[in-house]
Design a protein around this motif. Structure first.
Motif, PDB file in Angstrom:
ATOM      1  N   LEU A  93       0.835  -1.196   0.000  1.00  0.00           N
ATOM      2  CA  LEU A  93       0.000   0.000   0.000  1.00  0.00           C
ATOM      3  C   LEU A  93       0.871   1.248   0.000  1.00  0.00           C
ATOM      4  CD1 LEU A  93      -2.460  -1.093   2.842  1.00  0.00           C
ATOM      5  CD2 LEU A  93      -2.794  -1.338   0.370  1.00  0.00           C
ATOM      6  N   TRP A  94       0.392   2.304  -0.678  1.00  0.00           N
ATOM      7  CA  TRP A  94       0.998   3.630  -0.577  1.00  0.00           C
ATOM      8  C   TRP A  94       0.107   4.423   0.373  1.00  0.00           C
ATOM      9  CZ3 TRP A  94       5.097   6.455  -0.941  1.00  0.00           C
ATOM     10  CH2 TRP A  94       5.008   7.843  -1.008  1.00  0.00           C
ATOM     11  N   VAL A  95       0.675   4.806   1.503  1.00  0.00           N
ATOM     12  CA  VAL A  95      -0.059   5.480   2.567  1.00  0.00           C
ATOM     13  C   VAL A  95       0.549   6.872   2.740  1.00  0.00           C
ATOM     14  CG1 VAL A  95      -0.766   5.346   4.995  1.00  0.00           C
ATOM     15  CG2 VAL A  95      -0.376   3.243   3.692  1.00  0.00           C
ATOM     16  N   THR A  96      -0.265   7.912   2.621  1.00  0.00           N
ATOM     17  CA  THR A  96       0.283   9.270   2.682  1.00  0.00           C
ATOM     18  C   THR A  96       0.552   9.736   4.106  1.00  0.00           C
ATOM     19  OG1 THR A  96      -1.939  10.204   2.556  1.00  0.00           O
ATOM     20  CG2 THR A  96      -0.717   9.982   0.484  1.00  0.00           C
ATOM     21  N   SER A  97      -0.138   9.152   5.067  1.00  0.00           N
ATOM     22  CA  SER A  97       0.029   9.620   6.441  1.00  0.00           C
ATOM     23  C   SER A  97      -0.017   8.447   7.415  1.00  0.00           C
ATOM     24  CB  SER A  97      -1.085  10.614   6.783  1.00  0.00           C
ATOM     25  OG  SER A  97      -0.966  11.053   8.117  1.00  0.00           O
ATOM     26  N   MET A  98       0.971   8.411   8.317  1.00  0.00           N
ATOM     27  CA  MET A  98       1.019   7.387   9.346  1.00  0.00           C
ATOM     28  C   MET A  98       1.644   8.032  10.583  1.00  0.00           C
ATOM     29  SD  MET A  98       2.685   3.550   9.032  1.00  0.00           S
ATOM     30  CE  MET A  98       1.878   3.195   7.483  1.00  0.00           C
ATOM     31  N   ALA A  99       0.897   8.115  11.664  1.00  0.00           N
ATOM     32  CA  ALA A  99       1.382   8.790  12.871  1.00  0.00           C
ATOM     33  C   ALA A  99       2.588   8.085  13.477  1.00  0.00           C
ATOM     34  CB  ALA A  99       0.262   8.905  13.896  1.00  0.00           C
ATOM     35  N   ASP A 100       2.544   6.755  13.541  1.00  0.00           N
ATOM     36  CA  ASP A 100       3.625   5.982  14.149  1.00  0.00           C
ATOM     37  C   ASP A 100       3.787   4.673  13.386  1.00  0.00           C
ATOM     38  OD1 ASP A 100       5.441   4.578  15.677  1.00  0.00           O
ATOM     39  OD2 ASP A 100       4.327   4.772  17.555  1.00  0.00           O
ATOM     40  N   PRO A 101       4.827   4.559  12.542  1.00  0.00           N
ATOM     41  CA  PRO A 101       5.024   3.329  11.770  1.00  0.00           C
ATOM     42  C   PRO A 101       5.173   2.078  12.627  1.00  0.00           C
ATOM     43  CG  PRO A 101       6.482   5.055  10.973  1.00  0.00           C
ATOM     44  CD  PRO A 101       5.853   5.563  12.237  1.00  0.00           C
TER      45      PRO A 101
ATOM     46  N   ASP B 214      -3.584   1.052  -3.261  1.00  0.00           N
ATOM     47  CA  ASP B 214      -3.071  -0.316  -3.326  1.00  0.00           C
ATOM     48  C   ASP B 214      -2.237  -0.413  -4.607  1.00  0.00           C
ATOM     49  OD1 ASP B 214      -2.593  -3.021  -3.660  1.00  0.00           O
ATOM     50  OD2 ASP B 214      -4.674  -3.625  -3.368  1.00  0.00           O
ATOM     51  N   VAL B 215      -0.920  -0.520  -4.458  1.00  0.00           N
ATOM     52  CA  VAL B 215      -0.032  -0.578  -5.623  1.00  0.00           C
ATOM     53  C   VAL B 215       0.374  -2.011  -5.974  1.00  0.00           C
ATOM     54  CG1 VAL B 215       0.856   1.773  -5.388  1.00  0.00           C
ATOM     55  CG2 VAL B 215       2.023  -0.097  -4.208  1.00  0.00           C
ATOM     56  N   SER B 216      -0.179  -2.981  -5.274  1.00  0.00           N
ATOM     57  CA  SER B 216       0.209  -4.383  -5.462  1.00  0.00           C
ATOM     58  C   SER B 216       0.079  -4.849  -6.899  1.00  0.00           C
ATOM     59  CB  SER B 216      -0.640  -5.293  -4.568  1.00  0.00           C
ATOM     60  OG  SER B 216      -0.652  -4.859  -3.248  1.00  0.00           O
ATOM     61  N   CYS B 217      -0.998  -4.485  -7.566  1.00  0.00           N
ATOM     62  CA  CYS B 217      -1.233  -4.961  -8.935  1.00  0.00           C
ATOM     63  C   CYS B 217      -0.549  -4.097  -9.982  1.00  0.00           C
ATOM     64  CB  CYS B 217      -2.725  -5.064  -9.197  1.00  0.00           C
ATOM     65  SG  CYS B 217      -3.514  -6.369  -8.227  1.00  0.00           S
ATOM     66  N   TYR B 218       0.015  -2.964  -9.577  1.00  0.00           N
ATOM     67  CA  TYR B 218       0.836  -2.160 -10.479  1.00  0.00           C
ATOM     68  C   TYR B 218       2.278  -2.666 -10.483  1.00  0.00           C
ATOM     69  CZ  TYR B 218      -2.756   1.411 -11.067  1.00  0.00           C
ATOM     70  OH  TYR B 218      -3.905   2.075 -11.408  1.00  0.00           O
ATOM     71  N   LEU B 219       2.768  -3.079  -9.321  1.00  0.00           N
ATOM     72  CA  LEU B 219       4.154  -3.527  -9.209  1.00  0.00           C
ATOM     73  C   LEU B 219       4.367  -4.838  -9.959  1.00  0.00           C
ATOM     74  CD1 LEU B 219       4.574  -2.765  -5.428  1.00  0.00           C
ATOM     75  CD2 LEU B 219       5.800  -1.602  -7.276  1.00  0.00           C
TER      76      LEU B 219
END
Length: 168
Positions: A16-24, A39-44
């Motif tokens: 997944l490409w996530v633009t914001s995550m407070a605490d990884p 969801d970039v899974s099917c692009y990769l």
């Protein structure tokens, strides 16, 4: 000797490409399922998601020993991306339109769970906070789709390895 179980990678990886995550270290269900997540899974491509780490060796010589010792040193994470593109229909080319140079965000990867399974509390994700580099057209080759090559550069606080999703 007992043979350990294994899980095939085919169909069991979600990126997944996530633009914001407070605490990884504590990805939340809300962050990973937000409508802004791509969801970039099917692009990769099958070779297009290949995080790597190189680890330097730190020498630890001692006056009292005839042996040179060593210990793990600094690490460097590489995140080369290769993903399909459709220049004939740019509106459907979400990865190319979203993963633009200079964008900051997180790649979040889940392994070992069927791709189709919804993200849920307890799933293990590895998160990579990144800044994206330049997109370049991949080399066209026979019998393969057109691709874009791009580097993602790790930024602080660094990679979080296999952290459990928590409730939002």
């Amino acid at each position: 000797m007992t043979q350990p179980a294994s899980v095939a990678s085919d169909g069991n990886v979600l990126v997944l490409w996530v633009t914001s995550m407070a605490d990884p270290d504590e990805p939340t269900l809300g962050e990973l399922t937000d409508p802004s997540v791509l969801d970039v899974s099917c692009y990769l491509t099958d070779a297009g998601w290949n995080p790597g780490i190189t680890e330097a060796q730190a020498n630890d010589p001692r006056l009292c020993s005839t042996e040179d010792f060593s210990t793990p040193g600094r690490t460097s994470t590489t995140l080369p991306l290769v993903y399909v593109t459709n220049p004939d229909n740019p509106a459907e080319d979400e990865a190319a339109l979203t993963l633009v140079k200079g964008s900051v965000g997180f790649f979040a990867e889940r392994r070992g769970v069927p791709y189709e399974d919804a993200v849920q509390v307890g799933d293990l994700f590895t998160s990579y906070p990144v800044k994206l580099g330049t997109q370049v057209d991949g080399q066209p080759t026979a019998n393969t789709p057109l691709t874009i090559n791009q580097m993602a550069y790790l930024r602080p606080p660094g990679r979080s390895f296999r952290k459990a999703v928590v409730a939002s």
